[in-house]
Every structure is written in C-alpha cells, then in structure tokens.
Enzyme design. Sequence first.
Site, PDB file in Angstrom:
ATOM      1  N   LYS A  11      55.183 -19.803  -2.640  1.00  0.00           N
ATOM      2  CA  LYS A  11      53.814 -20.128  -1.826  1.00  0.00           C
ATOM      3  C   LYS A  11      54.113 -21.397  -0.813  1.00  0.00           C
ATOM      4  O   LYS A  11      55.127 -22.051  -1.088  1.00  0.00           O
ATOM      5  CB  LYS A  11      53.046 -20.263  -2.990  1.00  0.00           C
ATOM      6  CG  LYS A  11      52.596 -19.282  -3.830  1.00  0.00           C
ATOM      7  CD  LYS A  11      51.398 -19.301  -4.819  1.00  0.00           C
ATOM      8  CE  LYS A  11      51.218 -18.071  -5.757  1.00  0.00           C
ATOM      9  NZ  LYS A  11      49.844 -18.459  -6.624  1.00  0.00           N
ATOM     10  N   THR A  93      49.860 -19.571 -15.313  1.00  0.00           N
ATOM     11  CA  THR A  93      49.214 -19.823 -14.010  1.00  0.00           C
ATOM     12  C   THR A  93      49.015 -21.300 -13.982  1.00  0.00           C
ATOM     13  O   THR A  93      49.238 -21.958 -12.790  1.00  0.00           O
ATOM     14  CB  THR A  93      48.039 -19.058 -14.188  1.00  0.00           C
ATOM     15  OG1 THR A  93      48.456 -17.581 -14.515  1.00  0.00           O
ATOM     16  CG2 THR A  93      47.053 -18.869 -12.742  1.00  0.00           C
ATOM     17  N   ARG A 104      56.884 -22.877 -12.915  1.00  0.00           N
ATOM     18  CA  ARG A 104      55.604 -23.705 -12.350  1.00  0.00           C
ATOM     19  C   ARG A 104      55.404 -25.106 -13.185  1.00  0.00           C
ATOM     20  O   ARG A 104      55.062 -25.945 -12.306  1.00  0.00           O
ATOM     21  CB  ARG A 104      54.519 -22.625 -12.793  1.00  0.00           C
ATOM     22  CG  ARG A 104      54.225 -21.613 -11.928  1.00  0.00           C
ATOM     23  CD  ARG A 104      53.191 -20.541 -12.516  1.00  0.00           C
ATOM     24  NE  ARG A 104      52.871 -19.604 -11.295  1.00  0.00           N
ATOM     25  CZ  ARG A 104      52.036 -18.465 -11.675  1.00  0.00           C
ATOM     26  NH1 ARG A 104      51.908 -18.208 -13.004  1.00  0.00           N
ATOM     27  NH2 ARG A 104      51.769 -17.851 -10.667  1.00  0.00           N
ATOM     28  N   ASN A 114      50.501 -23.048  -7.534  1.00  0.00           N
ATOM     29  CA  ASN A 114      51.321 -23.062  -8.295  1.00  0.00           C
ATOM     30  C   ASN A 114      52.718 -22.481  -8.187  1.00  0.00           C
ATOM     31  O   ASN A 114      53.188 -21.779  -8.827  1.00  0.00           O
ATOM     32  CB  ASN A 114      50.641 -22.451  -9.548  1.00  0.00           C
ATOM     33  CG  ASN A 114      50.418 -20.967  -9.217  1.00  0.00           C
ATOM     34  OD1 ASN A 114      50.434 -20.304  -8.072  1.00  0.00           O
ATOM     35  ND2 ASN A 114      49.804 -20.217 -10.223  1.00  0.00           N
ATOM     36  N   HIS A 117      54.225 -16.564  -7.014  1.00  0.00           N
ATOM     37  CA  HIS A 117      53.505 -15.326  -7.527  1.00  0.00           C
ATOM     38  C   HIS A 117      54.542 -14.462  -8.393  1.00  0.00           C
ATOM     39  O   HIS A 117      55.825 -14.640  -7.900  1.00  0.00           O
ATOM     40  CB  HIS A 117      53.089 -14.523  -6.244  1.00  0.00           C
ATOM     41  CG  HIS A 117      52.787 -13.320  -6.785  1.00  0.00           C
ATOM     42  ND1 HIS A 117      51.232 -13.057  -7.279  1.00  0.00           N
ATOM     43  CD2 HIS A 117      53.288 -11.997  -6.663  1.00  0.00           C
ATOM     44  CE1 HIS A 117      51.418 -11.717  -7.656  1.00  0.00           C
ATOM     45  NE2 HIS A 117      52.305 -11.147  -7.279  1.00  0.00           N
TER      46      HIS A 117
HETATM   47  P1  ADP Z   1      48.950 -15.289 -11.769  1.00  0.00           P
HETATM   48  O1  ADP Z   1      49.333 -15.790 -10.470  1.00  0.00           O
HETATM   49  O2  ADP Z   1      49.491 -16.284 -12.793  1.00  0.00           O
HETATM   50  O3  ADP Z   1      48.851 -13.878 -12.105  1.00  0.00           O
HETATM   51  P2  ADP Z   1      46.339 -14.869 -11.455  1.00  0.00           P
HETATM   52  O4  ADP Z   1      46.528 -13.314 -10.763  1.00  0.00           O
HETATM   53  O5  ADP Z   1      45.014 -14.901 -12.424  1.00  0.00           O
HETATM   54  O6  ADP Z   1      47.337 -15.668 -11.808  1.00  0.00           O
HETATM   55  O7  ADP Z   1      45.662 -15.647 -10.181  1.00  0.00           O
HETATM   56  C1  ADP Z   1      46.077 -15.556  -8.989  1.00  0.00           C
HETATM   57  C2  ADP Z   1      46.433 -16.969  -8.233  1.00  0.00           C
HETATM   58  O8  ADP Z   1      45.087 -17.285  -8.082  1.00  0.00           O
HETATM   59  C3  ADP Z   1      47.227 -17.597  -9.002  1.00  0.00           C
HETATM   60  O9  ADP Z   1      48.591 -17.760  -8.785  1.00  0.00           O
HETATM   61  C4  ADP Z   1      46.734 -19.229  -8.230  1.00  0.00           C
HETATM   62  O10 ADP Z   1      47.371 -19.615  -7.072  1.00  0.00           O
HETATM   63  C5  ADP Z   1      45.147 -18.815  -8.203  1.00  0.00           C
HETATM   64  N1  ADP Z   1      44.255 -19.161  -9.293  1.00  0.00           N
HETATM   65  C6  ADP Z   1      44.172 -18.469 -10.514  1.00  0.00           C
HETATM   66  N2  ADP Z   1      43.128 -19.143 -11.174  1.00  0.00           N
HETATM   67  C7  ADP Z   1      42.716 -20.182 -10.301  1.00  0.00           C
HETATM   68  C8  ADP Z   1      41.702 -21.334 -10.653  1.00  0.00           C
HETATM   69  N3  ADP Z   1      40.830 -21.287 -11.654  1.00  0.00           N
HETATM   70  N4  ADP Z   1      41.477 -22.135  -9.911  1.00  0.00           N
HETATM   71  C9  ADP Z   1      42.216 -22.147  -8.611  1.00  0.00           C
HETATM   72  N5  ADP Z   1      43.108 -21.148  -8.277  1.00  0.00           N
HETATM   73  C10 ADP Z   1      43.411 -20.270  -9.035  1.00  0.00           C
HETATM   74 MG    MG Z   2      48.371 -12.354 -10.840  1.00  0.00          MG
END
Ligand code: ADP
Ligand code: MG
Length: 145
Positions: A11, A93, A104, A114, A117
Amino acid sequence: MNGTKTLTIIKPGAVANEYIGPILEKINSKGFHISAMKFFRLTQSQAERFYAIHMDKAFYKSLVEFMISGPVLVAILEKDNAVEEYRKIIGATDPTKAEEGTIRKLFAESIERNAVHGSDSDENAMRECDFFFSKIERFSKFGDD
Ligand code: ADP
Ligand code: MG
C-alpha cells in the site's frame, strides 16, 4: 485442493516509507514465488471497485483516498495454500493485534495504513488477480494460468 495463488498490494504508506524491498524479501524468504507484478497509482474508480465489498463501512471513503494517495506495488504470489499462508505472514488487520515478526507488525502505521493487502479466500484471490493482470502478464510456476 487449496489454491496456489493470492494477490498482494504493498500500500502507499509502505511504499512511501521505502518498505518495498524489506516486504518483498520477507515474501521470498517465506517461500512465495512472485508470478506477476505492477507498480502504478490506482485510479479512484479502481480503488472503489477493488474495495466495493466495504462500501457500507465507515472507513470506506478514507480507505479509498489512502489507496490512491501514491503508487502501489501489486503482485500475484504463488505457494501451496497461498491465501492462508500469506494471511499468516501478514498478520492481523490491526497492527497492534498482529503477531511479532509479521509484515503488518513490522511495517504498518495504523489499522488503515497497514502496509499490505492479502486476499481472504481462493475465490477472491482469483477475482483480484483477474482485476489487475491479464493471462500474458503472469508467469506461474504451477502452470495453471
Ligand atoms: P484485511 O485487509 O485484513 O483483509 P479488511 O478486508 O477487513 O481487512 O479491510 C480492508 C482494509 O480496510 C484493511 O486492510 C485496512 O486498510 C482498512 N480497514 C479495515 N478496518 C478498518 C478500520 N476499522 N478503520 C480504518 N481502516 C480499516
Ligand atoms: Mg480483506
């Protein structure tokens, strides 16, 4: 059988902090083969479509803005059971909840910024790989695409 590919995005925050090298090193050292790669800036429409599943979440607008704030590195990673294996090495996450040594934990700035992806299922991995890469842009070691 579990799938052999997953999609990662390094990212904009991690790119800006010069973490492309360290993250790719981690990916290779954990036995992943990089079968496709692109470095570019997402358009707003691409970011909105990629994260469409989160459209109703409070963080959606901010997430899209972050994702288009600078260039990203997008890659297809291959390994047996790639989705699960990659989720293991990227960590939770929320980086404050990520295990020691995960990508991360090491490179994220916040739950939004974070670092990377990683696809969350084989079905989504396939959809995400198709979103960014045509067949002739892939160099699979499994020979399946
Ligand atoms: P992951 O990337 O671990 O699969 P998600 O699919 O739930 O997580 O979320 C997609 C992306 O959205 C995350 O990687 C992060 O960049 C952002 N994100 C998720 N939850 C939050 C939150 N509570 N506040 C801000 N950004 C978030
Ligand atoms: Mg996701």
